[in-house]
Design an enzyme around this catalytic site. Structure first.
Site, PDB file in Angstrom:
ATOM      1  N   PRO A 167       0.834  -1.209   0.000  1.00 38.01           N
ATOM      2  CA  PRO A 167       0.000   0.000   0.000  1.00 38.01           C
ATOM      3  C   PRO A 167       0.868   1.258   0.000  1.00 38.01           C
ATOM      4  O   PRO A 167       1.913   1.290   0.653  1.00 38.01           O
ATOM      5  CB  PRO A 167      -0.811  -0.120   1.295  1.00 38.01           C
ATOM      6  CG  PRO A 167      -0.145  -1.156   2.119  1.00 38.01           C
ATOM      7  CD  PRO A 167       0.652  -2.032   1.205  1.00 38.01           C
ATOM      8  N   LEU A 220       5.560   1.575   4.524  1.00 39.63           N
ATOM      9  CA  LEU A 220       6.024   0.217   4.219  1.00 39.63           C
ATOM     10  C   LEU A 220       7.037   0.187   3.069  1.00 39.63           C
ATOM     11  O   LEU A 220       7.366  -0.886   2.557  1.00 39.63           O
ATOM     12  CB  LEU A 220       4.834  -0.702   3.896  1.00 39.63           C
ATOM     13  CG  LEU A 220       3.818  -0.888   5.034  1.00 39.63           C
ATOM     14  CD1 LEU A 220       2.702  -1.823   4.604  1.00 39.63           C
ATOM     15  CD2 LEU A 220       4.480  -1.427   6.298  1.00 39.63           C
ATOM     16  N   SER A 244       6.915   1.649  -0.060  1.00 41.49           N
ATOM     17  CA  SER A 244       6.457   1.415  -1.435  1.00 41.49           C
ATOM     18  C   SER A 244       7.292   2.175  -2.466  1.00 41.49           C
ATOM     19  O   SER A 244       7.565   1.643  -3.539  1.00 41.49           O
ATOM     20  CB  SER A 244       4.971   1.738  -1.587  1.00 41.49           C
ATOM     21  OG  SER A 244       4.772   3.120  -1.609  1.00 41.49           O
ATOM     22  N   SER A 245       7.726   3.384  -2.147  1.00 40.34           N
ATOM     23  CA  SER A 245       8.463   4.141  -3.172  1.00 40.34           C
ATOM     24  C   SER A 245       9.812   3.478  -3.472  1.00 40.34           C
ATOM     25  O   SER A 245      10.185   3.310  -4.636  1.00 40.34           O
ATOM     26  CB  SER A 245       8.634   5.609  -2.776  1.00 40.34           C
ATOM     27  OG  SER A 245       9.537   5.752  -1.715  1.00 40.34           O
ATOM     28  N   ALA A 246      10.520   3.072  -2.440  1.00 40.63           N
ATOM     29  CA  ALA A 246      11.816   2.395  -2.678  1.00 40.63           C
ATOM     30  C   ALA A 246      11.583   1.062  -3.391  1.00 40.63           C
ATOM     31  O   ALA A 246      12.325   0.700  -4.304  1.00 40.63           O
ATOM     32  CB  ALA A 246      12.547   2.172  -1.357  1.00 40.63           C
ATOM     33  N   ALA A 247      10.515   0.352  -2.993  1.00 41.21           N
ATOM     34  CA  ALA A 247      10.259  -0.962  -3.596  1.00 41.21           C
ATOM     35  C   ALA A 247       9.955  -0.833  -5.088  1.00 41.21           C
ATOM     36  O   ALA A 247      10.446  -1.625  -5.901  1.00 41.21           O
ATOM     37  CB  ALA A 247       9.103  -1.647  -2.867  1.00 41.21           C
ATOM     38  N   ASP A 250      15.290   2.487   3.805  1.00 39.39           N
ATOM     39  CA  ASP A 250      14.297   1.696   3.048  1.00 39.39           C
ATOM     40  C   ASP A 250      14.973   0.934   1.922  1.00 39.39           C
ATOM     41  O   ASP A 250      14.818  -0.279   1.783  1.00 39.39           O
ATOM     42  CB  ASP A 250      13.265   2.621   2.375  1.00 39.39           C
ATOM     43  CG  ASP A 250      12.257   3.179   3.338  1.00 39.39           C
ATOM     44  OD1 ASP A 250      12.552   3.200   4.538  1.00 39.39           O
ATOM     45  OD2 ASP A 250      11.184   3.602   2.880  1.00 39.39           O
TER      46      ASP A 250
HETATM   47  O1  PMV Z   1       7.544   6.412   5.867  1.00 38.43           O
HETATM   48  P1  PMV Z   1       8.711   5.644   5.309  1.00 38.43           P
HETATM   49  O2  PMV Z   1       8.494   4.189   5.176  1.00 38.43           O
HETATM   50  O3  PMV Z   1       9.226   6.264   4.035  1.00 38.43           O
HETATM   51  O4  PMV Z   1       9.896   5.752   6.385  1.00 38.43           O
HETATM   52  C1  PMV Z   1      10.504   6.992   6.684  1.00 38.43           C
HETATM   53  C2  PMV Z   1      11.593   6.811   7.684  1.00 38.43           C
HETATM   54  C3  PMV Z   1      12.211   8.116   8.194  1.00 38.43           C
HETATM   55  O5  PMV Z   1      13.189   7.742   9.141  1.00 38.43           O
HETATM   56  C4  PMV Z   1      11.159   8.961   8.872  1.00 38.43           C
HETATM   57  C5  PMV Z   1      12.846   8.935   7.080  1.00 38.43           C
HETATM   58  C6  PMV Z   1      14.094   8.314   6.482  1.00 38.43           C
HETATM   59  O6  PMV Z   1      14.539   8.860   5.460  1.00 38.43           O
HETATM   60  O7  PMV Z   1      14.656   7.362   7.043  1.00 38.43           O
END
Ligand code: PMV
Length: 279
Positions: A96, A101, A103-106, A147
């Site tokens: 989602p 979780l 999603s953008s990196a995945a 991520d």
């Molecule tokens: O919300 P997500 O899954 O993109 O996680 C962000 C994690 C942070 O520590 C808030 C930002 C980062 O760049 O690590």
């Protein structure tokens, strides 16, 4: 129509250290294999098209949410010495979006893998990290890289920005439940507001970051030695610290309370916060 390239990537869960990781503190993240993204590449005789959650049609006409992916596809096609023409990129996601979780990196990782697969070029870890970082910079401005690293390596990681990561050998007799508040998280906003809070009140925020660092280091040991009760307590304390930095919200609070009242050993938000998921 048969696809001639495919790439897969999983989601990720931050167990400890979201936000503090941005300030050079350690974080712990796990690949979340239960949710995956699959990207398939098809041959066409038209300019590049894409089908995804945000857009179905010409890549050139993709909305701002896909700018990072658009740039990524362009850069990878140039690197692979391919014309910017003649493929369809089909993104099918069970991760989602905007729920913390990954999603953008995945998506970025699955896209790079699928293009290298399509044109039969070997993809090293280093090259993958390089390309994925380009898309993540556009998405998140200044991401910690946690991520992307967790998803590309597919292992539980103890990660520190600029210092690198080590794999944690998990020895845990416990179940991790991920709950989605159903509300989109606001990672970018949360990260920039934490920065403002830190700049305005360093005497308040620095001790919070230091304590999160200490808890994350402890949790690494707990994970390696099956210390589930202590792990739970550390998670709940981390949630309280994140709440002090204003990255929780009403729904996350409700979910955390409900979990603890119903026998969870610990509960916290995961990822950027302000919506998204909790564990
Ligand atoms: O919300 P997500 O899954 O993109 O996680 C962000 C994690 C942070 O520590 C808030 C930002 C980062 O760049 O690590």
């Amino acid at each position: 129509m048969n696809n001639f390239g495919q790439g897969i990537a999983t989601g990720k869960i931050i167990l400890m250290g979201e936000h503090s990781v941005v300030y050079g503190k350690p974080a712990i993240a796990l690949p979340f294999n239960q949710v995956q993204i699959s990207v398939k590449i098809y041959k066409t005789d038209r300019p590049i098209t894409i089908s995804s959650y945000y857009h179905n049609g010409l890549l050139d006409e993709a909305p701002k949410e896909l700018f990072g992916i658009k740039q990524l596809i362009q850069i990878v096609m140039v690197y692979l010495k391919q014309p910017f023409f003649g493929i369809h990129v089909d993104i099918e996601s069970k991760v989602p979006v905007q729920r913390g979780l990954g999603s953008s990196a995945a998506v970025s990782i699955a896209v790079v893998r699928s293009l290298f697969d399509a044109f039969d070029v070997e993809l090293t870890q280093e090259k993958l990290n390089y390309f994925v970082d380009i898309a993540e910079q556009i998405h998140h401005e200044n991401p910690s890289g946690l991520d992307a690293m967790t998803i590309t390596l597919g292992k539980a990681l103890f990660f520190q920005k600029d210092l690198g990561q080590s794999v944690i050998s998990l020895k845990m007799d416990a179940v991790l439940v991920v709950a989605d508040t159903g509300k989109k998280g606001l990672t970018k906003e949360a990260v920039s507001e934490v920065r403002k809070l830190w700049q305005d009140n360093p005497t308040v925020v620095n001790p919070i970051l230091d304590r999160l660092e200490e808890l994350t280091k402890n949790v690494k040991n707990f994970l390696e030695n099956n210390e589930v009760i202590r792990l739970g307590l550390a998670m709940t304390e981390a949630h309280q610290l994140l709440k002090l930095m204003n990255v929780s919200d009403e729904k996350l609070e409700k979910f955390v309370d409900l979990s603890l009242k119903n026998g969870a050993l610990g509960a916290k938000l995961t990822g950027g916060g302000r919506g998204g998921c909790m564990i």
